[in-house]
Write an enzyme that holds these catalytic residues in place. Structure first.
Site, PDB file in Angstrom:
ATOM      1  N   GLY A  11       0.883  -1.249   0.039  1.00 33.17           N
ATOM      2  CA  GLY A  11      -0.015   0.000   0.035  1.00 33.17           C
ATOM      3  C   GLY A  11       0.972   1.293   0.102  1.00 33.17           C
ATOM      4  O   GLY A  11       1.854   1.247   0.716  1.00 33.17           O
ATOM      5  N   CYS A  75       2.148  -7.835  -4.704  1.00 30.85           N
ATOM      6  CA  CYS A  75       2.688  -8.602  -5.687  1.00 30.85           C
ATOM      7  C   CYS A  75       2.586 -10.235  -5.264  1.00 30.85           C
ATOM      8  O   CYS A  75       3.072 -10.636  -4.468  1.00 30.85           O
ATOM      9  CB  CYS A  75       3.883  -8.502  -6.146  1.00 30.85           C
ATOM     10  SG  CYS A  75       4.737  -9.753  -7.551  1.00 30.85           S
ATOM     11  N   ILE A 151       0.771   3.547   6.381  1.00 35.31           N
ATOM     12  CA  ILE A 151       0.153   4.509   7.288  1.00 35.31           C
ATOM     13  C   ILE A 151      -0.171   3.733   8.756  1.00 35.31           C
ATOM     14  O   ILE A 151      -0.488   4.423   9.592  1.00 35.31           O
ATOM     15  CB  ILE A 151      -1.268   4.989   6.590  1.00 35.31           C
ATOM     16  CG1 ILE A 151      -2.112   3.862   6.439  1.00 35.31           C
ATOM     17  CG2 ILE A 151      -0.992   5.817   5.309  1.00 35.31           C
ATOM     18  CD1 ILE A 151      -3.396   4.473   6.206  1.00 35.31           C
ATOM     19  N   ASP A 152       0.159   2.476   8.651  1.00 32.26           N
ATOM     20  CA  ASP A 152      -0.306   1.863   9.860  1.00 32.26           C
ATOM     21  C   ASP A 152       0.231   1.691  11.261  1.00 32.26           C
ATOM     22  O   ASP A 152       0.018   1.407  12.204  1.00 32.26           O
ATOM     23  CB  ASP A 152      -0.586   0.252   9.490  1.00 32.26           C
ATOM     24  CG  ASP A 152      -1.552   0.105   8.223  1.00 32.26           C
ATOM     25  OD1 ASP A 152      -2.196   0.935   7.983  1.00 32.26           O
ATOM     26  OD2 ASP A 152      -1.457  -1.032   7.692  1.00 32.26           O
ATOM     27  N   GLU A 250     -10.179  -0.398  12.095  1.00 31.79           N
ATOM     28  CA  GLU A 250     -10.824  -1.426  11.246  1.00 31.79           C
ATOM     29  C   GLU A 250     -10.584  -2.945  11.571  1.00 31.79           C
ATOM     30  O   GLU A 250     -11.055  -3.687  11.526  1.00 31.79           O
ATOM     31  CB  GLU A 250     -10.410  -1.322   9.835  1.00 31.79           C
ATOM     32  CG  GLU A 250      -8.861  -1.251   9.719  1.00 31.79           C
ATOM     33  CD  GLU A 250      -8.345  -1.334   7.789  1.00 31.79           C
ATOM     34  OE1 GLU A 250      -9.234  -1.175   7.083  1.00 31.79           O
ATOM     35  OE2 GLU A 250      -7.322  -1.320   7.993  1.00 31.79           O
ATOM     36  N   GLN A 287      -7.246   8.505   3.730  1.00 25.43           N
ATOM     37  CA  GLN A 287      -6.327   8.334   4.875  1.00 25.43           C
ATOM     38  C   GLN A 287      -4.929   8.370   4.439  1.00 25.43           C
ATOM     39  O   GLN A 287      -4.169   8.920   4.723  1.00 25.43           O
ATOM     40  CB  GLN A 287      -6.575   7.440   5.876  1.00 25.43           C
ATOM     41  CG  GLN A 287      -7.923   7.732   6.856  1.00 25.43           C
ATOM     42  CD  GLN A 287      -8.463   6.421   7.427  1.00 25.43           C
ATOM     43  OE1 GLN A 287      -7.924   6.219   8.517  1.00 25.43           O
ATOM     44  NE2 GLN A 287      -9.034   5.353   6.606  1.00 25.43           N
TER      45      GLN A 287
HETATM   46  O1  F6P Z   1      -1.594  -1.166   5.101  1.00 29.18           O
HETATM   47  C1  F6P Z   1      -2.299  -0.014   4.459  1.00 29.18           C
HETATM   48  C2  F6P Z   1      -3.847  -0.181   4.360  1.00 29.18           C
HETATM   49  O2  F6P Z   1      -4.066   1.312   4.052  1.00 29.18           O
HETATM   50  C3  F6P Z   1      -4.403  -0.526   5.487  1.00 29.18           C
HETATM   51  O3  F6P Z   1      -4.721   0.317   6.706  1.00 29.18           O
HETATM   52  C4  F6P Z   1      -5.641  -1.161   4.858  1.00 29.18           C
HETATM   53  O4  F6P Z   1      -6.241  -2.314   5.783  1.00 29.18           O
HETATM   54  C5  F6P Z   1      -5.217  -1.653   3.602  1.00 29.18           C
HETATM   55  O5  F6P Z   1      -3.952  -1.094   3.471  1.00 29.18           O
HETATM   56  C6  F6P Z   1      -6.134  -1.324   2.378  1.00 29.18           C
HETATM   57  O6  F6P Z   1      -5.492  -1.969   1.315  1.00 29.18           O
HETATM   58  P1  F6P Z   1      -6.009  -1.968  -0.056  1.00 29.18           P
HETATM   59  O7  F6P Z   1      -5.489  -0.483  -0.619  1.00 29.18           O
HETATM   60  O8  F6P Z   1      -5.327  -3.022  -1.085  1.00 29.18           O
HETATM   61  O9  F6P Z   1      -7.415  -1.795  -0.142  1.00 29.18           O
END
Ligand code: F6P
Length: 366
Positions: A11, A75, A151-152, A250, A287
């Site tokens: 991400g 990937c 971001i986590d 989440e 976010q």
């Molecule tokens: O790891 C970053 C993040 O934004 C998480 O907070 C979220 O659960 C996930 O990626 C969302 O993933 P994607 O962008 O593949 O939907």
């Protein structure tokens, strides 16, 4: 000259570009050559035009831009040995045996696997005629520096991951925006924030945004939490507060490990609080978007600089996480960081939240 590959993977997050820029420019200043590996590990697996040499000006004007100018991907192929074998071949044929990987725990775990397997993969590639013996001999090892871009804020080896601060700013702005409409209607807003299995964003947003309650994975609420939450919100309302905010991570779970969903919390509060009820806002990918904060420009710049120095140097550690602790740049062996994250996850999966919190406390900021 030594050749450094740079990739962003998983991400995206605000501040990745600052890191890329610093790695490229430090590499060039130290006499190395910099190569972009586009679209994360997928670019390494594909090779060809996805691996491209970069000059000083190629990273001009990117410092203030969100996302990643290199492109990124999650990937699946790279998780298989065959994918890593293809990547090793593509990199070594371009003379790249140093990598700076900017990504989350999955991306850095992949980097460590590739580093460990590198000599064996190259032997196989030589045996099958895909790589020359000369390439094999001149690049016996892979050096890796990982910068945690996510971001986590859920990775060991750093107190802050690249992008967490900007995401927190984005969440706070959203909370400020919700307050006026919440106050007008005397509504309770349930706000779902990202973070995967980590409650850092939810907890810090609750503190910085003045929320009335927060549900985070690290502190699953005990049986009967719904009554407690309702009573607390009723007390706030009775004290004259018009705008109430509950933040739900989440990844929030209860004591039995069952997900606590923002939609269900919204239904609960609408049923139990009366009046205008509640509304649920899922902040989602906003976010992760937008410009990086000042912190997410200077911090990744310092880390990128250190990462390039590390992969170009001949230090003892073949794979490190370059992170920040007490405002200082730190190096943690990558395998150690990966083990620390595994320990948190395993404990949380077993429902051993005290152990998970302790493990997180050793290696995380929260
Ligand atoms: O790891 C970053 C993040 O934004 C998480 O907070 C979220 O659960 C996930 O990626 C969302 O993933 P994607 O962008 O593949 O939907």
């Amino acid at each position: 000259p030594a050749r450094v590959g740079i990739l962003t993977s998983g991400g995206d997050s605000q501040g990745m570009n600052a890191a890329v820029r610093a790695v490229v420019r430090t590499t060039l200043t130290l006499g190395g050559e910099a190569f972009a590996v586009h679209e994360g590990w997928a670019g390494a697996v594909a090779g060809g035009a996805q691996i491209r040499q970069l000059g000083w000006d190629d990273v001009a004007g990117v410092l203030h831009r969100g996302g990643t100018v290199l492109g990124t991907a999650r990937c699946a192929e790279f998780r298989d040995r065959a994918g890593r074998r293809a990547a090793a071949g593509n990199l070594v044929r371009r003379g790249i045996d140093r990598l700076v990987v900017i990504g989350g725990d999955g991306s850095l775990r992949g980097a460590e696997e590739l580093r460990r397997e590198w000599p064996t993969l190259l032997d196989e590639l030589v045996a099958s005629g895909e790589v020359s013996g000369h390439d094999r001999l001149s690049h016996p090892r892979l050096r890796v520096a990982g910068l945690v871009g996510s971001i986590d804020n859920d990775m060991a080896g750093t107190e802050m991951t690249i992008g967490a601060d900007s995401a927190l700013h984005r969440i706070c702005a959203a909370l400020d925006g919700l307050r006026s409409t919440a106050a007008s209607h005397q509504r309770t807003f349930v706000v779902e924030v990202m973070g995967r299995h980590c409650g850092y964003l939810a907890l810090m947003a609750a503190v910085a945004g003045g929320a009335d309650a927060a549900l985070v994975p690290e502190a699953p609420p005990a049986e009967g939490w719904q009554d407690l939450l309702v009573r607390r919100l009723q007390a706030s309302r009775a004290a004259g507060l018009r705008d109430l905010i509950v933040i739900v991570a989440e990844g929030a779970v209860d004591r039995l490990g069952r997900p606590v969903r923002s939609a269900d919390v919204g239904t609960l509060l609408t049923e139990r609080l009366g009046g205008e009820g509640s509304r649920v806002t899922v902040l989602g990918h906003v976010q992760r978007g937008g410009r990086p904060s000042a912190y997410d420009r200077w911090m990744p710049t310092l880390l990128g600089h250190a990462a390039a120095q590390e992969v170009l140097g001949d230090g003892d550690l073949p794979a490190v996480v370059v992170g920040v602790r007490s405002n200082r740049v730190t190096l943690t062996p990558l395998p150690e960081a990966v083990r620390a994250v595994d320990a948190v996850r395993e404990a949380a999966e077993k429902g051993d939240f005290d152990v998970a919190r302790a493990a997180r406390g050793r290696s995380f900021a929260t």
